[in-house]
Design a protein around this motif. Sequence first.
Motif, short mmCIF file in Angstrom:
data_model
loop_
_atom_site.label_atom_id
_atom_site.label_comp_id
_atom_site.label_asym_id
_atom_site.label_seq_id
_atom_site.Cartn_x
_atom_site.Cartn_y
_atom_site.Cartn_z
N ASP A 23 0.82 -1.20 0.00
CA ASP A 23 0.00 0.00 0.00
C ASP A 23 0.86 1.26 0.00
O ASP A 23 0.53 2.25 -0.66
N SER A 27 0.94 4.11 -2.93
CA SER A 27 0.74 5.53 -2.63
C SER A 27 1.84 6.38 -3.26
O SER A 27 1.57 7.43 -3.85
N SER A 69 -5.56 4.19 -12.09
CA SER A 69 -6.82 3.49 -11.79
C SER A 69 -6.54 2.13 -11.17
O SER A 69 -7.20 1.73 -10.20
N LEU A 72 -5.39 2.65 -7.59
CA LEU A 72 -6.50 3.00 -6.71
C LEU A 72 -7.35 1.77 -6.38
O LEU A 72 -7.79 1.60 -5.24
N SER A 73 -7.54 0.90 -7.35
CA SER A 73 -8.32 -0.30 -7.07
C SER A 73 -7.57 -1.25 -6.14
O SER A 73 -8.19 -1.97 -5.37
N SER A 74 -6.23 -1.23 -6.19
CA SER A 74 -5.47 -2.14 -5.33
C SER A 74 -5.46 -1.69 -3.87
O SER A 74 -5.28 -2.51 -2.98
N VAL A 75 -5.63 -0.40 -3.62
CA VAL A 75 -5.61 0.09 -2.24
C VAL A 75 -7.02 0.39 -1.72
O VAL A 75 -7.17 0.82 -0.58
N ARG A 76 -8.02 0.13 -2.54
CA ARG A 76 -9.40 0.38 -2.12
C ARG A 76 -9.76 -0.54 -0.96
O ARG A 76 -9.55 -1.75 -1.02
N PRO A 77 -10.31 0.01 0.11
CA PRO A 77 -10.67 -0.83 1.26
C PRO A 77 -11.78 -1.82 0.91
O PRO A 77 -12.67 -1.51 0.12
N ASN A 78 -11.69 -2.99 1.49
CA ASN A 78 -12.71 -4.01 1.31
C ASN A 78 -13.58 -4.02 2.55
O ASN A 78 -13.16 -4.47 3.61
N LYS A 118 -2.73 -7.58 -4.38
CA LYS A 118 -2.14 -6.25 -4.35
C LYS A 118 -0.79 -6.24 -5.07
O LYS A 118 -0.50 -5.30 -5.83
#
Length: 148
Positions: A23, A27, A69, A72-78, A118
């Motif tokens: 992460d 960033s 993009s 952003l999808s890889s660090v998006r919280p689940n 990730k």
Amino acid sequence: MSAAVRDLSAAHAEVKAEITRTDSKASLLLAFIGAVLAGVWSAGKDLPLTAYTLAPGLAGIATLLGAASLLLSSVRPNLSGRHGFPLWATLTPEQIRDAVATDIATDIAGLSRIAVTKFTALQRAIDLTRIGGTLLVAATVITLGGAA
């Protein structure tokens, strides 16, 4: 604490650390892509651009946007509640103790799958960033070289 429990705890901590590292890398790469796009905009808005420079330049920008993009999808919280604190928020303290005591191996497996997802997204984003940068360099060379 038994050796097995100690080993499981160490594996659990290692996987969580790898997710944090990924992460952090994502960033930093997002910040880099943003800076590159801002620089391209600043430099390119005042230049006379032709089709010879626009083709690789726009392809490079589109590729960098694709990389952003993906990052952003890889660090998006689940927040689906299947894993981690969203699930814990629905449990009582006793249920949390039971879940942690009995499911640490399951947690390690789940976290490992998240880490691999990730890592894969980060690798793809780095590849796209390289391609986008190469296209932008090509557009710059064409513009400065006078071929445009």
